[in-house]
Design an enzyme around this catalytic site. Structure first.
Site, PDB file in Angstrom:
ATOM      1  N   ILE A  66       0.865  -1.266  -0.013  1.00 32.39           N
ATOM      2  CA  ILE A  66      -0.102  -0.065   0.059  1.00 32.39           C
ATOM      3  C   ILE A  66       0.958   1.148  -0.079  1.00 32.39           C
ATOM      4  CG2 ILE A  66      -1.791   1.215   0.953  1.00 32.39           C
ATOM      5  CD1 ILE A  66      -2.526  -1.516   2.455  1.00 32.39           C
TER       6      ILE A  66
ATOM      7  N   THR B  95       7.899  -4.319  15.919  1.00 31.75           N
ATOM      8  CA  THR B  95       7.575  -3.281  14.924  1.00 31.75           C
ATOM      9  C   THR B  95       6.256  -2.610  14.871  1.00 31.75           C
ATOM     10  OG1 THR B  95       8.780  -4.945  13.393  1.00 31.75           O
ATOM     11  CG2 THR B  95       7.215  -2.818  12.428  1.00 31.75           C
TER      12      THR B  95
ATOM     13  N   THR C  20      -6.493  -1.044  10.652  1.00 34.02           N
ATOM     14  CA  THR C  20      -6.886  -1.891   9.850  1.00 34.02           C
ATOM     15  C   THR C  20      -8.301  -2.268  10.498  1.00 34.02           C
ATOM     16  OG1 THR C  20      -6.982  -4.431   9.284  1.00 34.02           O
ATOM     17  CG2 THR C  20      -5.371  -3.688  11.088  1.00 34.02           C
ATOM     18  N   ASP C  21      -9.244  -2.870   9.796  1.00 31.83           N
ATOM     19  CA  ASP C  21     -10.636  -3.106  10.215  1.00 31.83           C
ATOM     20  C   ASP C  21     -10.334  -4.436  11.172  1.00 31.83           C
ATOM     21  OD1 ASP C  21     -10.087  -5.176   8.286  1.00 31.83           O
ATOM     22  OD2 ASP C  21     -12.021  -4.803   7.354  1.00 31.83           O
ATOM     23  N   GLU C  22      -9.296  -4.943  11.018  1.00 30.53           N
ATOM     24  CA  GLU C  22      -9.121  -6.423  11.865  1.00 30.53           C
ATOM     25  C   GLU C  22      -8.904  -6.033  13.417  1.00 30.53           C
ATOM     26  OE1 GLU C  22      -6.385  -9.146  10.118  1.00 30.53           O
ATOM     27  OE2 GLU C  22      -6.718  -8.433   8.179  1.00 30.53           O
TER      28      GLU C  22
ATOM     29  N   TYR D 173      -1.357 -10.456  14.864  1.00 32.04           N
ATOM     30  CA  TYR D 173      -1.408  -9.204  13.928  1.00 32.04           C
ATOM     31  C   TYR D 173      -2.372  -8.216  14.481  1.00 32.04           C
ATOM     32  CZ  TYR D 173      -2.325  -6.271  10.032  1.00 32.04           C
ATOM     33  OH  TYR D 173      -2.691  -5.161   9.152  1.00 32.04           O
TER      34      TYR D 173
ATOM     35  N   LYS E 151      -1.858  -4.313  15.950  1.00 29.90           N
ATOM     36  CA  LYS E 151      -2.234  -3.087  15.376  1.00 29.90           C
ATOM     37  C   LYS E 151      -3.201  -2.300  16.334  1.00 29.90           C
ATOM     38  CE  LYS E 151      -1.699  -1.647  11.608  1.00 29.90           C
ATOM     39  NZ  LYS E 151      -0.802  -0.814  10.984  1.00 29.90           N
TER      40      LYS E 151
ATOM     41  N   LYS F  65      -0.405 -12.869   0.180  1.00 24.69           N
ATOM     42  CA  LYS F  65      -1.777 -12.612   0.711  1.00 24.69           C
ATOM     43  C   LYS F  65      -2.606 -13.148  -0.503  1.00 24.69           C
ATOM     44  CE  LYS F  65      -0.346  -9.875   4.021  1.00 24.69           C
ATOM     45  NZ  LYS F  65       0.169  -8.380   3.567  1.00 24.69           N
TER      46      LYS F  65
ATOM     47  N   TYR G  39      -8.479 -21.928   2.921  1.00 22.54           N
ATOM     48  CA  TYR G  39      -8.475 -22.399   3.985  1.00 22.54           C
ATOM     49  C   TYR G  39      -9.929 -22.839   4.898  1.00 22.54           C
ATOM     50  CZ  TYR G  39      -3.893 -19.807   4.741  1.00 22.54           C
ATOM     51  OH  TYR G  39      -2.890 -19.482   4.762  1.00 22.54           O
TER      52      TYR G  39
ATOM     53  N   ARG H 234     -14.435 -11.147   3.326  1.00 22.39           N
ATOM     54  CA  ARG H 234     -13.717  -9.819   3.586  1.00 22.39           C
ATOM     55  C   ARG H 234     -14.219  -8.862   2.601  1.00 22.39           C
ATOM     56  NH1 ARG H 234     -12.288 -12.806   7.038  1.00 22.39           N
ATOM     57  NH2 ARG H 234     -10.270 -13.302   7.794  1.00 22.39           N
TER      58      ARG H 234
HETATM   59  P1  NAD Z   1       3.475  -4.895   3.429  1.00 24.95           P
HETATM   60  O1  NAD Z   1       3.890  -6.055   4.372  1.00 24.95           O
HETATM   61  O2  NAD Z   1       3.351  -4.799   2.138  1.00 24.95           O
HETATM   62  O3  NAD Z   1       4.463  -3.741   3.785  1.00 24.95           O
HETATM   63  C1  NAD Z   1       5.021  -3.210   5.209  1.00 24.95           C
HETATM   64  C2  NAD Z   1       6.289  -2.355   4.670  1.00 24.95           C
HETATM   65  O4  NAD Z   1       6.686  -1.949   5.790  1.00 24.95           O
HETATM   66  C3  NAD Z   1       7.231  -3.036   3.835  1.00 24.95           C
HETATM   67  O5  NAD Z   1       7.853  -2.060   2.997  1.00 24.95           O
HETATM   68  C4  NAD Z   1       8.404  -3.196   5.040  1.00 24.95           C
HETATM   69  O6  NAD Z   1       9.749  -2.970   4.643  1.00 24.95           O
HETATM   70  C5  NAD Z   1       8.221  -1.999   5.826  1.00 24.95           C
HETATM   71  N1  NAD Z   1       8.723  -2.396   7.405  1.00 24.95           N
HETATM   72  C6  NAD Z   1       8.295  -3.184   8.147  1.00 24.95           C
HETATM   73  N2  NAD Z   1       8.966  -3.320   9.372  1.00 24.95           N
HETATM   74  C7  NAD Z   1       9.525  -1.821   9.297  1.00 24.95           C
HETATM   75  C8  NAD Z   1      10.405  -1.321  10.214  1.00 24.95           C
HETATM   76  N3  NAD Z   1      10.664  -1.652  11.482  1.00 24.95           N
HETATM   77  N4  NAD Z   1      10.848   0.224   9.867  1.00 24.95           N
HETATM   78  C9  NAD Z   1      10.633   0.648   8.484  1.00 24.95           C
HETATM   79  N5  NAD Z   1       9.736   0.018   7.776  1.00 24.95           N
HETATM   80  C10 NAD Z   1       9.232  -1.619   8.014  1.00 24.95           C
HETATM   81  O7  NAD Z   1       2.072  -4.145   4.070  1.00 24.95           O
HETATM   82  P2  NAD Z   1       0.665  -3.339   3.222  1.00 24.95           P
HETATM   83  O8  NAD Z   1      -0.169  -4.648   3.121  1.00 24.95           O
HETATM   84  O9  NAD Z   1       1.128  -2.391   2.481  1.00 24.95           O
HETATM   85  O10 NAD Z   1       0.306  -2.643   4.627  1.00 24.95           O
HETATM   86  C11 NAD Z   1       0.531  -1.351   4.876  1.00 24.95           C
HETATM   87  C12 NAD Z   1      -0.163  -0.962   6.155  1.00 24.95           C
HETATM   88  O11 NAD Z   1      -1.565  -1.003   5.827  1.00 24.95           O
HETATM   89  C13 NAD Z   1       0.180  -1.830   7.524  1.00 24.95           C
HETATM   90  O12 NAD Z   1       0.226  -1.048   8.711  1.00 24.95           O
HETATM   91  C14 NAD Z   1      -1.235  -2.785   7.617  1.00 24.95           C
HETATM   92  O13 NAD Z   1      -1.462  -3.050   8.763  1.00 24.95           O
HETATM   93  C15 NAD Z   1      -2.121  -1.612   6.982  1.00 24.95           C
HETATM   94  N6  NAD Z   1      -3.393  -2.407   6.511  1.00 24.95           N
HETATM   95  C16 NAD Z   1      -3.221  -3.064   5.379  1.00 24.95           C
HETATM   96  C17 NAD Z   1      -4.196  -3.808   4.722  1.00 24.95           C
HETATM   97  C18 NAD Z   1      -4.069  -4.763   3.517  1.00 24.95           C
HETATM   98  O14 NAD Z   1      -5.000  -5.173   2.931  1.00 24.95           O
HETATM   99  N7  NAD Z   1      -2.846  -5.103   3.244  1.00 24.95           N
HETATM  100  C19 NAD Z   1      -5.480  -3.363   5.067  1.00 24.95           C
HETATM  101  C20 NAD Z   1      -5.778  -2.369   6.219  1.00 24.95           C
HETATM  102  C21 NAD Z   1      -4.536  -1.783   6.579  1.00 24.95           C
HETATM  103  P1  TYD Z   2      -4.991 -12.489   3.960  1.00 26.46           P
HETATM  104  O1  TYD Z   2      -4.716 -12.016   2.230  1.00 26.46           O
HETATM  105  O2  TYD Z   2      -4.067 -13.251   4.407  1.00 26.46           O
HETATM  106  O3  TYD Z   2      -5.551 -11.217   4.604  1.00 26.46           O
HETATM  107  P2  TYD Z   2      -6.385 -11.101   6.041  1.00 26.46           P
HETATM  108  O4  TYD Z   2      -6.132 -12.506   6.726  1.00 26.46           O
HETATM  109  O5  TYD Z   2      -5.547  -9.924   6.649  1.00 26.46           O
HETATM  110  O6  TYD Z   2      -7.727 -10.976   5.942  1.00 26.46           O
HETATM  111  O7  TYD Z   2      -6.366 -13.535   3.776  1.00 26.46           O
HETATM  112  C1  TYD Z   2      -7.624 -13.066   3.243  1.00 26.46           C
HETATM  113  C2  TYD Z   2      -8.521 -14.383   3.296  1.00 26.46           C
HETATM  114  O8  TYD Z   2      -8.049 -15.296   2.725  1.00 26.46           O
HETATM  115  C3  TYD Z   2      -8.577 -14.844   4.743  1.00 26.46           C
HETATM  116  O9  TYD Z   2     -10.022 -15.073   5.290  1.00 26.46           O
HETATM  117  C4  TYD Z   2      -7.684 -16.013   4.740  1.00 26.46           C
HETATM  118  C5  TYD Z   2      -7.799 -16.622   3.526  1.00 26.46           C
HETATM  119  N1  TYD Z   2      -6.501 -17.436   2.750  1.00 26.46           N
HETATM  120  C6  TYD Z   2      -6.868 -18.795   2.348  1.00 26.46           C
HETATM  121  O10 TYD Z   2      -7.940 -18.974   2.368  1.00 26.46           O
HETATM  122  N2  TYD Z   2      -5.741 -19.219   1.796  1.00 26.46           N
HETATM  123  C7  TYD Z   2      -4.305 -18.429   1.859  1.00 26.46           C
HETATM  124  O11 TYD Z   2      -3.471 -19.257   1.368  1.00 26.46           O
HETATM  125  C8  TYD Z   2      -4.398 -17.328   2.435  1.00 26.46           C
HETATM  126  C9  TYD Z   2      -3.118 -16.490   2.462  1.00 26.46           C
HETATM  127  C10 TYD Z   2      -5.457 -16.548   2.827  1.00 26.46           C
END
Ligand code: NAD
Ligand code: TYD
Length: 349
Positions: free
Chosen positions: A13, A100, A139-141, A164, A168, A203, A221, A228
């Site tokens: 993101i 972290t 996050t909504d989680e 996780y 958060k 993911k 799973y 979601r």
């Molecule tokens: P991601 O895992 O793809 O990226 C995380 C980034 O943080 C990476 O570039 C990593 O190198 C960096 N990082 C990790 N530890 C660090 C540290 N100690 N210092 C500096 N940088 C560090 O994650 P994402 O999916 O892009 O999510 C970004 C943020 O958005 C997170 O805080 C996550 O909780 C939140 N979020 C994600 C989702 C989603 O669906 N992916 C949804 C809602 C909120």
């Molecule tokens: P994920 O992308 O890990 O996001 P989050 O757990 O943060 O919502 O997973 C999305 C959904 O997909 C979650 O219900 C778990 C499921 N999932 C699988 O069924 N198989 C997989 O291999 C993974 C990674 C996720």
């Protein structure tokens, strides 16, 4: 003109957000990222030479380096994406999540608090320079799991279920305390699941695209009926910008696009789009503590800030699948590295 410190800007993101800001504003972006397994500097190769952009490799736990960055670049805005972000990894190794996500956020808050005081001699002054803001990307989680009905509002009690989401939620509480106790200006955003380009293939959506392309089994799973609320990453970015510009001091904003889908339906859609057989689906052991359903009530951000998502799931999932098909090198580099060790441990042993 703002000087934004984007932490975690080399992740999924964060990298989309850095590009979005450079394309849609005249802000300067300092991307501060540790480049963990999830961070990839190549996510921003196309904008690496932009005049308003600077990358710094650093840890959000490193207070000395943060002090220097705040001073050197006159940082007035922080958007904190930096985190450990994968639920499955948090079940195997929770400690790094607390370090972290909680201690890292605290360290960043301290740096902002220290640098944004107009009077640095008065420790508890709430007299911040005009226009500064700390935005915590949450996050909504943190709200836990829903049953068949209802949606998360900003007033839903925090009830995280995984290491996780617990980390958060803990970070959110620390951020809240800085808003309340020190008057630090800022907001917390809580978004639903994102999808789009540059998402690390651990993911759900990129994992399933990648496996389907390689004719590997698609590990679903449990019964695959978990729900979601999916949002295209660019809509998350525009929502964060709206909160930066118009969010009320100290407020939480939920972000979501009213798009609930069961995992099995997403997996089936990916297979259909790629013209692959359903027999690739493999139902595997469920994730421990697996949250059944998430859904966001986005009334506050849509009515108060006038934000709306611009993308429909039907279109944006096709854009996303196409992006992975067009960027095999990006994916293959990850698949040929240390990630495969993780994959084997998670799914094959
Ligand atoms: P991601 O895992 O793809 O990226 C995380 C980034 O943080 C990476 O570039 C990593 O190198 C960096 N990082 C990790 N530890 C660090 C540290 N100690 N210092 C500096 N940088 C560090 O994650 P994402 O999916 O892009 O999510 C970004 C943020 O958005 C997170 O805080 C996550 O909780 C939140 N979020 C994600 C989702 C989603 O669906 N992916 C949804 C809602 C909120
Ligand atoms: P994920 O992308 O890990 O996001 P989050 O757990 O943060 O919502 O997973 C999305 C959904 O997909 C979650 O219900 C778990 C499921 N999932 C699988 O069924 N198989 C997989 O291999 C993974 C990674 C996720």
């Amino acid at each position: 003109m703002k000087n934004i410190l984007v932490t975690g800007g080399a992740g999924f993101i964060g990298s989309n957000f850095v590009r979005f800001i450079l394309q849609n504003t005249d802000f300067s972006v300092i991307n501060y990222d540790l480049l963990t397994y999830a961070g990839n500097i190549k996510n921003l190769a196309d904008i690496a030479c932009s005049p308003n952009y600077k990358f710094i490799k650093g840890d959000i736990l490193d207070d000395t380096l943060l002090d220097k960055v705040f001073a050197d670049y006159d940082i007035d805005t922080v958007v904190n994406f930096a985190a450990e972000s994968h639920v499955d990894r948090s079940i195997v190794d929770p400690q790094i999540f607390v370090k972290t996500n909680v201690l890292g956020t605290l360290t960043l808050l301290e740096a902002a608090k220290k640098h944004w005081k107009t009077d640095i001699n008065d420790k508890y002054s709430t007299d911040y320079s005009a226009g500064v803001k700390f935005l915590q990307v949450s996050t909504d989680e943190v709200y836990g799991a829903l049953g068949k009905t209802g949606r998360f509002t900003e007033n839903t009690p925090l009830s995280p279920n995984s290491p996780y989401s617990a980390s958060k939620a803990s970070a959110d509480l620390v951020v809240r305390s800085y808003f309340h106790t020190f008057g630090l200006p800022g907001n917390i955003t809580r978004c639903s699941n994102n999808y789009g380009p540059y998402q690390f293939p651990e993911k759900l959506i990129p994992l399933m695209i990648s496996n389907a392309c390689n004719d590997k089994k698609l590990p679903v799973y449990g019964d695959g009926q978990q729900i979601r609320d999916w949002l295209f990453v660019e809509d998350h970015c525009s929502a964060i910008l709206a909160v930066l510009e118009k969010g009320k001091q100290g407020c939480v904003y939920n972000i979501g696009g009213n798009n609930e889908i069961a995992n099995l339906d997403i997996v089936s859609l990916i297979l259909q789009t790629l013209n692959k057989p359903k027999s690739l689906i493999e139902f595997v052991k469920d994730r421990p503590g697996h949250d059944r359903r998430y859904a966001i009530d986005n009334t506050k951000i849509t009515t108060e800030l006038g934000w709306q998502p611009k993308h429909t799931f039907e279109q944006a999932i096709q854009t996303t699948i196409q992006w992975y098909l067009n960027n095999p090198n990006w994916l293959n580099e990850i698949l040929s590295g240390e990630y495969m060790g993780y994959y084997e441990r998670m799914y094959e042993r």
